[in-house]
Write an enzyme that holds these catalytic residues in place. Structure first.
Site, PDB file in Angstrom:
ATOM      1  N   CYS A  91      -6.816   0.661   1.822  1.00 26.60           N
ATOM      2  CA  CYS A  91      -6.615  -0.800   2.458  1.00 26.60           C
ATOM      3  C   CYS A  91      -7.713  -1.517   2.123  1.00 26.60           C
ATOM      4  O   CYS A  91      -7.410  -2.772   1.566  1.00 26.60           O
ATOM      5  CB  CYS A  91      -6.227  -0.834   3.598  1.00 26.60           C
ATOM      6  SG  CYS A  91      -7.610   0.025   5.167  1.00 26.60           S
ATOM      7  N   ASP A 115     -56.904  17.637  -9.321  1.00 23.31           N
ATOM      8  CA  ASP A 115     -56.338  18.731  -8.296  1.00 23.31           C
ATOM      9  C   ASP A 115     -57.127  18.897  -7.176  1.00 23.31           C
ATOM     10  O   ASP A 115     -57.694  19.826  -6.697  1.00 23.31           O
ATOM     11  CB  ASP A 115     -56.657  19.859  -9.349  1.00 23.31           C
ATOM     12  CG  ASP A 115     -55.686  21.235  -8.352  1.00 23.31           C
ATOM     13  OD1 ASP A 115     -54.960  20.868  -7.723  1.00 23.31           O
ATOM     14  OD2 ASP A 115     -55.884  22.401  -8.741  1.00 23.31           O
ATOM     15  N   GLN A 169       0.993  -1.268  -0.096  1.00 22.56           N
ATOM     16  CA  GLN A 169      -0.209  -0.032   0.093  1.00 22.56           C
ATOM     17  C   GLN A 169       0.841   1.183   0.217  1.00 22.56           C
ATOM     18  O   GLN A 169       1.998   1.213   0.734  1.00 22.56           O
ATOM     19  CB  GLN A 169      -0.966  -0.089   1.458  1.00 22.56           C
ATOM     20  CG  GLN A 169      -1.815   1.074   1.354  1.00 22.56           C
ATOM     21  CD  GLN A 169      -2.780   1.033   2.437  1.00 22.56           C
ATOM     22  OE1 GLN A 169      -3.004   0.107   3.163  1.00 22.56           O
ATOM     23  NE2 GLN A 169      -3.533   2.079   2.683  1.00 22.56           N
ATOM     24  N   GLU A 176     -50.436  13.518  -7.409  1.00 26.35           N
ATOM     25  CA  GLU A 176     -51.717  13.928  -8.281  1.00 26.35           C
ATOM     26  C   GLU A 176     -51.964  13.527  -9.688  1.00 26.35           C
ATOM     27  O   GLU A 176     -52.819  13.213 -10.316  1.00 26.35           O
ATOM     28  CB  GLU A 176     -52.338  15.392  -8.253  1.00 26.35           C
ATOM     29  CG  GLU A 176     -52.659  15.590  -6.869  1.00 26.35           C
ATOM     30  CD  GLU A 176     -52.952  17.168  -6.636  1.00 26.35           C
ATOM     31  OE1 GLU A 176     -53.809  17.635  -5.489  1.00 26.35           O
ATOM     32  OE2 GLU A 176     -52.239  17.895  -7.394  1.00 26.35           O
ATOM     33  N   ASN A 186      -2.081  -8.598   5.808  1.00 20.56           N
ATOM     34  CA  ASN A 186      -2.127  -6.869   5.936  1.00 20.56           C
ATOM     35  C   ASN A 186      -1.720  -6.355   4.742  1.00 20.56           C
ATOM     36  O   ASN A 186      -0.466  -6.810   4.014  1.00 20.56           O
ATOM     37  CB  ASN A 186      -1.162  -6.534   6.921  1.00 20.56           C
ATOM     38  CG  ASN A 186      -1.053  -5.202   7.278  1.00 20.56           C
ATOM     39  OD1 ASN A 186      -1.662  -4.346   6.347  1.00 20.56           O
ATOM     40  ND2 ASN A 186      -0.398  -4.644   8.512  1.00 20.56           N
ATOM     41  N   GLU A 196     -60.586  18.614 -37.663  1.00 16.23           N
ATOM     42  CA  GLU A 196     -59.307  18.322 -36.985  1.00 16.23           C
ATOM     43  C   GLU A 196     -59.458  19.233 -35.702  1.00 16.23           C
ATOM     44  O   GLU A 196     -58.941  18.605 -34.462  1.00 16.23           O
ATOM     45  CB  GLU A 196     -57.870  18.860 -37.556  1.00 16.23           C
ATOM     46  CG  GLU A 196     -57.552  17.773 -38.769  1.00 16.23           C
ATOM     47  CD  GLU A 196     -56.683  18.454 -39.803  1.00 16.23           C
ATOM     48  OE1 GLU A 196     -56.297  17.598 -40.625  1.00 16.23           O
ATOM     49  OE2 GLU A 196     -56.489  19.739 -39.931  1.00 16.23           O
ATOM     50  N   HIS A 237      -8.426  -0.755  10.080  1.00 12.64           N
ATOM     51  CA  HIS A 237      -7.602  -1.157   8.968  1.00 12.64           C
ATOM     52  C   HIS A 237      -8.292  -2.394   8.362  1.00 12.64           C
ATOM     53  O   HIS A 237      -8.983  -3.262   9.029  1.00 12.64           O
ATOM     54  CB  HIS A 237      -6.287  -1.536   9.467  1.00 12.64           C
ATOM     55  CG  HIS A 237      -5.353  -1.750   8.377  1.00 12.64           C
ATOM     56  ND1 HIS A 237      -4.989  -0.911   7.195  1.00 12.64           N
ATOM     57  CD2 HIS A 237      -4.260  -2.904   7.972  1.00 12.64           C
ATOM     58  CE1 HIS A 237      -4.135  -1.517   6.389  1.00 12.64           C
ATOM     59  NE2 HIS A 237      -3.870  -2.448   7.020  1.00 12.64           N
ATOM     60  N   ASP A 259     -52.692  17.693 -36.941  1.00 13.05           N
ATOM     61  CA  ASP A 259     -52.850  18.011 -38.490  1.00 13.05           C
ATOM     62  C   ASP A 259     -52.591  16.829 -39.537  1.00 13.05           C
ATOM     63  O   ASP A 259     -51.532  16.408 -39.744  1.00 13.05           O
ATOM     64  CB  ASP A 259     -51.572  19.038 -38.865  1.00 13.05           C
ATOM     65  CG  ASP A 259     -51.591  19.378 -40.151  1.00 13.05           C
ATOM     66  OD1 ASP A 259     -52.576  19.177 -40.774  1.00 13.05           O
ATOM     67  OD2 ASP A 259     -50.420  20.008 -40.427  1.00 13.05           O
ATOM     68  N   TRP A 315      -0.322  -3.549   3.859  1.00 13.68           N
ATOM     69  CA  TRP A 315       0.733  -3.095   3.836  1.00 13.68           C
ATOM     70  C   TRP A 315       2.197  -3.851   3.306  1.00 13.68           C
ATOM     71  O   TRP A 315       2.990  -3.108   2.945  1.00 13.68           O
ATOM     72  CB  TRP A 315       0.936  -2.542   5.271  1.00 13.68           C
ATOM     73  CG  TRP A 315       0.342  -1.543   5.668  1.00 13.68           C
ATOM     74  CD1 TRP A 315      -0.754  -0.523   5.040  1.00 13.68           C
ATOM     75  CD2 TRP A 315       0.085  -0.995   7.171  1.00 13.68           C
ATOM     76  NE1 TRP A 315      -1.140   0.193   5.657  1.00 13.68           N
ATOM     77  CE2 TRP A 315      -0.877   0.192   6.952  1.00 13.68           C
ATOM     78  CE3 TRP A 315       0.836  -1.208   8.333  1.00 13.68           C
ATOM     79  CZ2 TRP A 315      -1.240   0.998   8.193  1.00 13.68           C
ATOM     80  CZ3 TRP A 315       0.660  -0.443   9.284  1.00 13.68           C
ATOM     81  CH2 TRP A 315      -0.355   0.523   9.208  1.00 13.68           C
TER      82      TRP A 315
END
Length: 689
Positions: free
Chosen positions: A105, A606, A99, A617, A284, A587, A260, A576, A286
């Site tokens: 770690c 509402d 490390q 809602e 470990n 339309e 650790h 359209d 390390w």
């Protein structure tokens, strides 16, 4: 310009169905293709530099090094640092690395555990990479990230000060797999600094894509050693951590480091003076610093075992690895993690096979973030999942152990790991009574007034919440939630069961709209035609501007802000039929009926009488329109048409018109399964609608 996010989400869903993101077909992290980039560099004879994780201070991150140290950093390729760099030298081992200046770690301890599993190791660390053959300064690694495997591309420029690596380095100066793997994971996290501090379980899951279990050692089950023993003989990774001390990583007199992470690298039992002793081997990261008590390297306890056991287990070197008894292990460490792609190690019997299912989901403020059961009015809006458990068979039928594991994991949506803010999460499980079986869509609020069959013990501010249960065969609803309502986050819900199980989301898309009869004053065609003619041009048509005046002067009430011109242009385009940019009488009448209908629904739902629909809602308005929509679609609607958590009448009308029209488009152009469009057809349809 990249395609919009909705398009990318659709692509991701398709890729998942095609197997993208699986172990055999990992996704390309940040869309970087290693093979193409590697080949391109070789063809053009230059060394790769990763623009997505550049060799700059931004990739180091904030707060990790002092400014004067940042100024001294030189990013160097291994070929500059040493004469004969090697990616892997003599195999991948836990003793290869140490490390560095980074508090990761937890990550390195997980690598130590990983080195024992050849299949997983070779998948995460592709072995064909080299500094000799086809070298182009580009490398790649694979990690599991929140539901899918990703292939992560990096360049091999590593941060150094005075010619030495700042972070993880190798016990052998010319071996670089560990430093490059650390850089790839830093890229996934957003920077090296974002790897500073973490949990072993996080890295173990990212190395396996499996389920993880954490055991608090002060309340460990009586059969914990048996579980660990079986896990060690399966493809499981194990790690553990010590309690935090007064200062970070303080070394106790017994050699154990406080606060650790360690890897668990061995489980065995030896006979000492004719008595069995259960031993745990730890590492470990390390690369040095070991336990000094019983069963340590120099302990006299080793003289009480057979020469064969002593030869097989004992190694007197300060390499960070040591043995200790199960009792000392439980006293010295606070928690222990096991991560595996299978839960078979939990059972003494090998006949019980676990079935794995998972779903990705999302809580969104106002729509699907209903909070916990304390919030009775909104809890039902959370995502709901239907699971069916079959009866146990064979030897498992006589097994009284727990048969269902449920895991809820918060999913990161950000590149910067430290910007992720976890919420308090949990879940509840409800039994489905006969009268609710076969019901389509989400269960209503009244269903959840009953007591849950099971639930997570508590809501935790953690990456993952996991619980084991014993449930009878039958149907259940699992509801994952945050503790508070209106907290937006993504999640993964996973289940492991001893029987065949079926997990489905209780949320579907149904496009049938049953419109109520409008009650506006223009309830006959003659009145509508008369109104229409007041706003038409000489051809008895209206364009978007004329339609805007017509609607705003005759349809609105109260404090409505009015229909905008862009909204009216969209309405014209949707209705359209002749594609002239105008609406004729027929339309217009079709449009008016729909607008009046949706206005009726709007004001009826509402409930708060604010003139806006809240997002809750909105869900009721959809139901009033006779429509069942999925949570994901509702979330999209809220994001696209809502403003500060509310929808105006104009936004709601636009939303409903587009929803209705787009469903008609699919109905007309599809073969019942999908749509095929040529490029010009797609552009015409998408640009004028």
């Amino acid at each position: 310009m990249p395609p919009p996010g909705v398009c990318l989400n659709i692509l991701n869903e398709r890729h998942e169905k095609e197997g993208r993101g699986s172990v055999s077909n990992p996704d390309k992290f940040l869309d970087q293709d290693f093979k193409k980039l590697h080949q391109y560099c070789l063809m053009n004879e230059f060394r790769f530099i990763d623009g997505m994780f550049p060799p700059e201070c931004s990739s180091i991150g904030d707060g990790l090094l002092h400014q004067n140290e940042l100024a001294r950093i030189v990013w160097q390729r291994p070929r500059i640092m040493v004469k004969d760099p090697r990616f892997i030298l003599g195999g991948v081992s836990r003793f290869d690395f140490r490390q560095g200046r980074l508090g990761n770690c937890w990550f390195l301890a997980s690598i130590g555990a990983l080195t024992f599993q050849d299949d997983i190791k070779k998948h995460i660390i592709p072995q064909e990479q080299s500094f000799q053959k086809d070298y182009a300064g580009i490398f790649h690694f694979r990690f599991w990230r929140f539901g899918k495997w990703v292939d992560v591309v990096i360049d091999d420029k590593l941060p150094t000060i005075d010619g030495r690596l700042i972070f993880v380095d190798s016990q052998t100066p010319n071996e670089f797999w560990a430093a490059l793997m650390e850089k790839a994971y830093a890229k996934v996290c957003g920077s090296y600094a974002n790897m500073n501090a973490g949990s072993v379980s996080e890295a173990l899951m990212d190395f396996t894509g499996g389920i993880h279990m954490t055991f608090k050692l002060n309340e460990a089950p009586a059969d914990l050693w048996d579980i660990m023993f079986r896990a060690a003989r399966s493809k499981s990774l194990m790690g553990c951590g010590t309690p935090a001390g007064v200062s970070q990583e303080n070394i106790l007199p017994n050699g154990i480091v406080e606060g650790h992470a360690y890897a668990i690298t061995g489980i065995t039992q030896v006979m000492s003076n004719n008595c069995p002793v259960r031993l745990i081997r730890l590492f470990n990261p390390w690369g040095q610093g070991e336990w000094k008590g019983d069963w340590s390297d120099k302990s006299s306890k080793w003289q009480t075992v057979s020469p064969e056991d002593r030869t097989a287990c004992l190694s007197i070197r300060d390499d960070g690895e040591f043995w200790m008894s199960m009792e000392d292990f439980c006293k010295s460490y606070s928690d222990m993690d096991i991560c595996s792609t299978s839960l078979g190690f939990l059972n003494a019997s090998t006949d019980c096979q676990w079935t794995y299912k998972f779903h990705g989901g999302r809580w969104v403020t106002g729509t699907t973030a209903g909070g916990c059961l304390n919030h009775t009015g909104s809890f039902w809006t959370n995502p709901q999942y239907h699971i069916k458990l079959e009866a146990l068979k064979g030897e498992c039928a006589n097994d009284n152990d727990k048969n269902l594991l449920v895991s809820l994991m918060q999913k990161s949506d950000k590149r910067n790991r430290h910007l992720d803010s976890n919420f308090n999460i949990g879940f509840s499980i409800f039994s489905v009574p006969p009268e609710y079986k076969g019901r389509v869509g989400k269960f209503p609020a009244e269903f959840f007034m009953r007591k849950p069959e099971a639930s997570s013990k508590s809501f935790l501010n953690a990456r993952e919440v996991m619980e084991f249960f014993r449930l009878d065969p039958g149907e259940y609803i699992i509801v994952p939630s945050t503790f508070n309502p209106n907290e937006t986050a993504s999640f993964i819900l996973s289940t492991f069961s001893k029987t065949d199980s079926h997990l489905d989301e209780k949320s579907i898309d149904s496009w049938t709209i049953t419109k109520p009869s409008p009650t506006d004053k223009l309830n006959d065609n003659n009145s509508k035609v008369t109104l229409f003619q007041k706003y038409t041009d000489q051809y008895e048509e209206v364009d978007a501007e004329q339609l805007q005046r017509l609607l705003n002067e005759n349809l609105l009430q109260g404090n409505s802000s009015g229909f905008g011109l862009d909204t009216c242009r969209s309405m014209v385009a949707l209705m359209d039929l002749s594609v002239t940019g105008h609406l004729n009488r027929h339309e217009f009448l079709r449009l008016w009926d729909r607008v009046a209908t949706y206005r009726e629904i709007f004001y009826r739902t509402d409930i708060s009488k604010t003139g806006d629909l809240s997002l809750s809602e909105l869900r009721n308005a959809m139901i009033a329109a006779g429509m069942q929509i999925s949570d994901s679609m509702l979330n999209l609607m809220a994001l696209r048409y809502g403003s500060k958590g509310n929808l105006t009448l104009e936004s709601f009308v636009s939303l409903m018109l587009r929803l209705e029209c787009m469903s008609k488009v699919f109905e007309k152009l599809s073969d019942g399964k999908g749509i095929y469009l040529q490029a010009h057809e797609w552009m015409h349809l998408s640009m004028y609608s």
